[in-house]
Enzyme design. Structure first.
Site, PDB file in Angstrom:
ATOM      1  N   ASP A 270       0.954  -1.093  -0.136  1.00  0.00           N
ATOM      2  CA  ASP A 270      -0.074   0.080  -0.518  1.00  0.00           C
ATOM      3  C   ASP A 270       1.040   0.827   0.150  1.00  0.00           C
ATOM      4  O   ASP A 270       1.972   1.208   0.799  1.00  0.00           O
ATOM      5  CB  ASP A 270      -0.945  -0.416   1.076  1.00  0.00           C
ATOM      6  CG  ASP A 270      -0.334  -0.127   2.808  1.00  0.00           C
ATOM      7  OD1 ASP A 270       0.426   1.020   2.760  1.00  0.00           O
ATOM      8  OD2 ASP A 270      -0.196  -1.228   3.328  1.00  0.00           O
TER       9      ASP A 270
ATOM     10  N   GLU B  47      -8.272   4.266  12.002  1.00  0.00           N
ATOM     11  CA  GLU B  47      -7.335   3.537  13.343  1.00  0.00           C
ATOM     12  C   GLU B  47      -6.833   4.684  13.701  1.00  0.00           C
ATOM     13  O   GLU B  47      -7.827   6.430  14.229  1.00  0.00           O
ATOM     14  CB  GLU B  47      -6.474   3.488  12.229  1.00  0.00           C
ATOM     15  CG  GLU B  47      -5.749   4.153  11.353  1.00  0.00           C
ATOM     16  CD  GLU B  47      -4.256   3.386  10.772  1.00  0.00           C
ATOM     17  OE1 GLU B  47      -3.373   3.674  11.856  1.00  0.00           O
ATOM     18  OE2 GLU B  47      -3.964   3.522   9.861  1.00  0.00           O
TER      19      GLU B  47
ATOM     20  N   ASP C 121      -9.777   3.026   5.691  1.00  0.00           N
ATOM     21  CA  ASP C 121      -8.583   3.365   7.228  1.00  0.00           C
ATOM     22  C   ASP C 121      -8.658   3.469   8.109  1.00  0.00           C
ATOM     23  O   ASP C 121      -9.211   5.514   8.410  1.00  0.00           O
ATOM     24  CB  ASP C 121      -6.900   3.852   6.906  1.00  0.00           C
ATOM     25  CG  ASP C 121      -6.468   3.586   7.583  1.00  0.00           C
ATOM     26  OD1 ASP C 121      -6.543   3.382   8.259  1.00  0.00           O
ATOM     27  OD2 ASP C 121      -5.419   4.193   6.755  1.00  0.00           O
TER      28      ASP C 121
END
Length: 288
Positions: A89, A180, A178
């Site tokens: 990524d 987090e 994503d």
């Protein structure tokens, strides 16, 4: 003679403004409903992990900072075999990527950063997204969530509008959320467990409504437990992409039997990932 008064003249006399001005004023609240927030400032922890400006967040930044050891994937076994597909990524930080070299080394898929929050789009997204595709990889886009900036559904729309969509071509993975630790402030972005779960579901459901696919969800078990109370609300609905650098991820979001993708390392300037299946399974995920 000026003739009988018109509604336009009456409104001008009463309000001292024009109809056009009134119309613009009336439209302003809607236009400002999602006004771009001020660019956030990275925390000291984020700066230590290489996030020096807003827009620089990347998957697993906190894991990179906290991890003191990184093991090679072949040293970790249980849920993965030698037939698994490997990927990387990337974000604007990597700049120009040698996709042909990575493909020759055996990497078969890539996730490319498209957006962050509500006011950042990666300047490298177009070249990285097309470059990975041209090399023969299966690729997808990811969005770094900042839940304190807007609703989940709005960020899903923003992501889709800036490259995060999906097409049934067998070479495009569903977009990834994503979610987090916050590199710009409080770990859970000011949300409690139920509020954070609702935000994630809002993003996920909006993405599904717009594309027909549920997004992949990137996270760490520690954040998921801390900020959602280890909710099982998305179990069986979205594929999970889990970061764990010291060993195979055995602690997973409640109700999840295994991670679809495992981020096992950040080395050589790239994040390395392993798909829990063969290249045929990866193609199936792209087509599903």
């Amino acid at each position: 003679m000026n003739g009988p008064p018109t509604m336009k003249n009456v409104l001008r006399a009463l309000c001292g403004t024009s109809i056009v001005t009134l119309g613009m004023a009336a439209a302003m609240p809607m236009a400002q409903a999602h006004a771009k927030p001020a660019l956030p400032t990275p925390t000291a922890a984020a700066r230590a992990a290489g996030i020096t400006t807003a827009g620089g967040a990347y998957p697993g930044w906190e894991s990179k900072r906290a991890s003191s050891t990184q093991q090679a994937p072949q040293q970790m076994a249980p849920m993965y075999t030698s037939g698994n597909a490997y990927g990387v990524d990337v974000s604007a930080y990597q700049g120009s990527v040698a996709w042909g070299t990575l493909r020759a080394e055996g990497f078969q898929f890539a996730y490319v950063k498209a957006t962050e929050g509500t006011n950042y789009t990666s300047s490298r997204f177009g070249s990285q997204y097309s470059g990975s595709y041209s090399s023969g990889m299966i690729r997808g886009a990811y969005h770094f969530a900042l839940p304190n900036q807007s609703s989940g559904s709005y960020q899903a729309d923003y992501f889709i509008a800036h490259g995060g969509g999906w097409s049934r071509d067998g070479r495009t993975l569903p977009g990834a959320l994503d979610i987090e630790y916050n590199p710009y402030g409080s770990s859970c972005y000011g949300y409690g467990w139920s509020g954070m779960t609702s935000w994630i579901k809002s993003f996920v459901n909006r993405y599904h409504y717009r594309t027909g696919r549920y997004p992949v969800v990137y996270t760490t078990y520690d954040w998921w437990r801390t900020c959602t109370g280890n909710t099982s609300a998305l179990a069986g609905l979205t594929p999970f992409w889990i970061a764990q650098y010291s060993h195979v991820p055995t602690q997973l979001p409640a109700g999840t039997r295994s991670s679809y993708i495992w981020q096992y390392s950040q080395s050589g300037g790239l994040d390395k990932n392993r798909f829990n299946g063969t290249i045929a399974g990866l193609r199936s995920l792209a087509l599903r």
